[in-house]
Design an enzyme around this catalytic site. Structure first.
Site, PDB file in Angstrom:
ATOM      1  N   TRP A 188       1.216  -0.290  -0.455  1.00 50.75           N
ATOM      2  CA  TRP A 188       0.117   0.294   0.243  1.00 50.75           C
ATOM      3  C   TRP A 188       0.695   1.053   0.293  1.00 50.75           C
ATOM      4  CZ3 TRP A 188      -0.237   4.269   3.636  1.00 50.75           C
ATOM      5  CH2 TRP A 188      -1.358   5.015   3.085  1.00 50.75           C
ATOM      6  N   GLU A 229      -3.114  -2.995  -2.136  1.00 50.35           N
ATOM      7  CA  GLU A 229      -4.133  -2.386  -1.383  1.00 50.35           C
ATOM      8  C   GLU A 229      -4.498  -1.127  -1.906  1.00 50.35           C
ATOM      9  OE1 GLU A 229      -3.747  -1.559   2.623  1.00 50.35           O
ATOM     10  OE2 GLU A 229      -5.486  -0.883   2.699  1.00 50.35           O
ATOM     11  N   LYS A 231      -6.975   2.743  -2.619  1.00 50.86           N
ATOM     12  CA  LYS A 231      -8.180   3.391  -2.404  1.00 50.86           C
ATOM     13  C   LYS A 231      -8.835   4.552  -2.588  1.00 50.86           C
ATOM     14  CE  LYS A 231      -6.694   5.736   3.276  1.00 50.86           C
ATOM     15  NZ  LYS A 231      -5.856   5.753   3.875  1.00 50.86           N
ATOM     16  N   ASP A 262     -10.001  -3.392   1.827  1.00 53.02           N
ATOM     17  CA  ASP A 262      -9.687  -2.438   3.140  1.00 53.02           C
ATOM     18  C   ASP A 262     -10.602  -1.902   3.480  1.00 53.02           C
ATOM     19  OD1 ASP A 262      -9.853  -0.545   5.261  1.00 53.02           O
ATOM     20  OD2 ASP A 262      -7.078  -1.222   5.340  1.00 53.02           O
ATOM     21  N   HIS A 265     -11.775   1.798   2.819  1.00 55.93           N
ATOM     22  CA  HIS A 265     -11.740   2.326   1.754  1.00 55.93           C
ATOM     23  C   HIS A 265     -11.779   3.193   0.499  1.00 55.93           C
ATOM     24  CE1 HIS A 265      -7.226   1.705   2.555  1.00 55.93           C
ATOM     25  NE2 HIS A 265      -7.185   1.885   3.728  1.00 55.93           N
ATOM     26  N   HIS A 289      -8.857  -6.384   4.747  1.00 59.98           N
ATOM     27  CA  HIS A 289      -8.199  -5.771   5.457  1.00 59.98           C
ATOM     28  C   HIS A 289      -9.810  -5.260   6.643  1.00 59.98           C
ATOM     29  CE1 HIS A 289      -4.002  -3.869   5.238  1.00 59.98           C
ATOM     30  NE2 HIS A 289      -4.420  -4.915   5.506  1.00 59.98           N
ATOM     31  N   ASP A 297     -12.291   8.820   8.635  1.00 56.12           N
ATOM     32  CA  ASP A 297     -10.834   7.771   8.959  1.00 56.12           C
ATOM     33  C   ASP A 297     -10.812   6.253   8.426  1.00 56.12           C
ATOM     34  OD1 ASP A 297      -8.873   6.984  10.838  1.00 56.12           O
ATOM     35  OD2 ASP A 297     -10.668   6.147  11.674  1.00 56.12           O
ATOM     36  N   ASP A 299      -9.772   4.305  10.143  1.00 56.97           N
ATOM     37  CA  ASP A 299      -9.569   2.884  11.109  1.00 56.97           C
ATOM     38  C   ASP A 299      -9.581   3.122  12.489  1.00 56.97           C
ATOM     39  OD1 ASP A 299      -7.050   1.813   8.530  1.00 56.97           O
ATOM     40  OD2 ASP A 299      -6.632   4.176   9.090  1.00 56.97           O
ATOM     41  N   ASP A 329      -7.174  -3.755  10.045  1.00 53.82           N
ATOM     42  CA  ASP A 329      -6.461  -3.222  10.120  1.00 53.82           C
ATOM     43  C   ASP A 329      -7.105  -1.796  10.577  1.00 53.82           C
ATOM     44  OD1 ASP A 329      -4.313  -1.055   9.357  1.00 53.82           O
ATOM     45  OD2 ASP A 329      -4.971  -0.827   7.478  1.00 53.82           O
TER      46      ASP A 329
HETATM   47  C1  RNT Z   1      -3.782   2.559   4.903  1.00 49.32           C
HETATM   48  C2  RNT Z   1      -4.167   1.557   4.441  1.00 49.32           C
HETATM   49  C3  RNT Z   1      -3.162   0.285   5.178  1.00 49.32           C
HETATM   50  C4  RNT Z   1      -2.202   1.100   6.107  1.00 49.32           C
HETATM   51  C5  RNT Z   1      -1.188   0.145   6.472  1.00 49.32           C
HETATM   52  C6  RNT Z   1      -0.130   0.045   7.804  1.00 49.32           C
HETATM   53  O1  RNT Z   1      -5.010   3.206   4.168  1.00 49.32           O
HETATM   54  O2  RNT Z   1      -5.677   0.808   5.368  1.00 49.32           O
HETATM   55  O3  RNT Z   1      -2.791  -1.048   4.773  1.00 49.32           O
HETATM   56  O4  RNT Z   1      -3.163   1.161   7.365  1.00 49.32           O
HETATM   57  O5  RNT Z   1      -0.854  -0.920   5.885  1.00 49.32           O
HETATM   58 ZN    ZN Z   2      -5.092  -1.470   5.370  1.00 50.99          ZN
END
Ligand code: RNT
Ligand code: ZN
Length: 421
Positions: A188, A229, A231, A262, A265, A289, A297, A299, A329
């Site tokens: 990523w 990955e 986003k 993810d 994302h 993820h 955000d 995460d 994640d």
């Molecule tokens: C970032 C991605 C990625 C990171 C990690 C730390 O938006 O999701 O996967 O969160 O690699």
């Molecule tokens: Zn991620």
């Protein structure tokens, strides 16, 4: 809760599920094949061991909060992971980033990393019987300060990160070989623009060329699974991200790489669960993820939401075998970091167990018959079935504390270990 109460609640739940044709014991058996990759970076706010600087402002991601007790060394992080994993039922994996290298003596740059810099992680994983996963760290670095790495217009910058990614694949393959369990190496990069670009193509061309160099060498799938990955946007890359979903999906299909989905994302109204069955028809592997997006955000700690349950249902309703890789994640520095792991991972496991408790044959039959009234009625009825009792029994059978008990252990660890840091 006493074992007697747990057992008698389980017995009742078992009867209720049996009336729908669901065998709770088979559901518990199915849970044995579930292995989740715990992301080490929840334990130290994605700081790594290179310096105290942590995530830079051009990383596209951010942790907030200053809860005491952040792990500062490999030993601390491993101890915290062991603690978390002791409170989570089942056998799991650990996901590392390149910034968690440990140097005996002289530190080396990221484009000079070797598997020997991770020997302590590998020895620990062997000892504890954990699988390992890996990620190149293409952020929090002076050479990422302009916001571009593999997609940079500067060849010198691109070459540095290409070399870093090549070495990461080598390290990951080494883990996979030594642990006899394929390591997923996920690429990523944060590359993108805060504001509207004029040229959307140039960074993507550079990214593609960099990836072509990175993935030229092939490794056996038994050792290494390469994943990419995408986003939609990040912090500081609100207007344009070079590695978008479309970019990586197309890249992965044409190069037979794994796609990392993810959960934070995508546009908030898109269902990540719905993507799994589409993507797996065109690539061999998908890495999840599992995360929780909240506004901008991506995460937040995973909670037992409908979104999470929908992802879990994709795992339990189909037999994807070893093609679907389950990772987490999220990173939260405002609460006890070990509790964050425990809450997120237990929720994911709980959602999977709820999935295994669905009356599969019944639902497949009514759907096939076109009886969508019955499908809706059953799916709604299932929402109040006693899965909590099955979950508590599952935890007890795996010698881990129940939902209301594990926090005590985390608090006592906080007191005896974290507060002393
Ligand atoms: C970032 C991605 C990625 C990171 C990690 C730390 O938006 O999701 O996967 O969160 O690699
Ligand atoms: Zn991620």
């Amino acid at each position: 809760m006493s074992l007697k109460t747990i057992e008698s609640s389980y017995k009742n739940a078992k009867e209720q599920y049996a009336s729908l044709g669901v065998d709770t014991d088979s559901a518990l058996k199915a849970m044995k094949s579930i292995s989740i990759s715990l992301h080490c970076w929840q334990g130290d706010d994605v700081a790594g061991f290179e310096s105290d600087a942590g995530l830079g402002s051009t990383s596209g991601i951010m942790t907030t909060g200053n809860y005491p007790g952040r792990a500062r060394t490999g030993d601390e992080l491993r101890a915290d992971l062991d603690k978390a994993l002791s409170l989570i039922p089942g056998k799991h994996r650990v996901n590392l980033h390149a910034i968690y290298a440990e140097f005996e003596g002289k530190a080396v740059e990221r484009d000079a990393l070797e598997s020997r810099h991770f020997v302590r992680w590998l020895d620990w994983a062997k000892l504890q019987n954990y699988g390992l996963d890996f990620n190149p760290t293409c952020f929090s670095h002076p050479k990422a300060a302009a916001g571009f790495t593999l997609a940079s217009p500067d060849k010198g910058i691109r070459d540095f990160w290409i070399e870093h990614c090549l070495r990461s694949r080598e390290i990951a393959a080494h883990f996979g070989k030594k642990l006899k369990s394929a390591t997923v190496n996920n690429v990523w990069v944060p590359d993108g623009y805060k504001d509207t670009p004029f040229d959307r193509m140039a960074p993507r061309k550079h990214l593609k060329e960099s990836l072509d160099k990175i993935f030229q060498k092939r490794y056996p799938r038994t050792e290494l699974i390469d994943s990419v990955e995408g986003k939609l946007f990040g912090i500081g890359t609100e207007s344009y991200v070079a590695g978008s979903n479309d970019f990586y999906l197309a890249y992965a299909v044409s190069n037979q790489l794994a796609v990392c989905l993810d959960a934070g994302h995508y546009h908030p109204t898109e269902s990540v669960a719905d993507k799994i069955s589409s993507v797996l028809l065109f690539v061999k592997d998908v890495l999840l993820h599992v995360s929780r997006g909240v506004r901008w955000d991506s995460d937040h700690v995973v909670t037992l939401t409908d979104d999470l349950r929908a992802i879990a249902e994709e795992i339990t309703r189909h037999d994807y075998g070893d093609r679907l890789h389950l990772g987490l994640d999220f990173f939260d520095a405002s609460i006890n970091r070990i509790a964050a792991w425990v809450i997120g991972t237990r929720n994911f496991l709980k959602a999977i167990l709820i999935g295994y408790l669905e009356p599969r044959n019944l639902l497949l039959r009514v759907e096939k018959e076109g009886d969508y009234t019955a499908r809706l009625a059953y799916l709604e009825a299932l929402k109040t079935m006693p899965y909590g009792a099955v979950w508590e029994y599952y935890c007890a059978k795996n010698n881990v504390p129940s939902d209301l008990e594990w926090l005590k252990e985390v608090k006592s660890y906080e007191h005896s270990v974290l507060e002393k840091r």
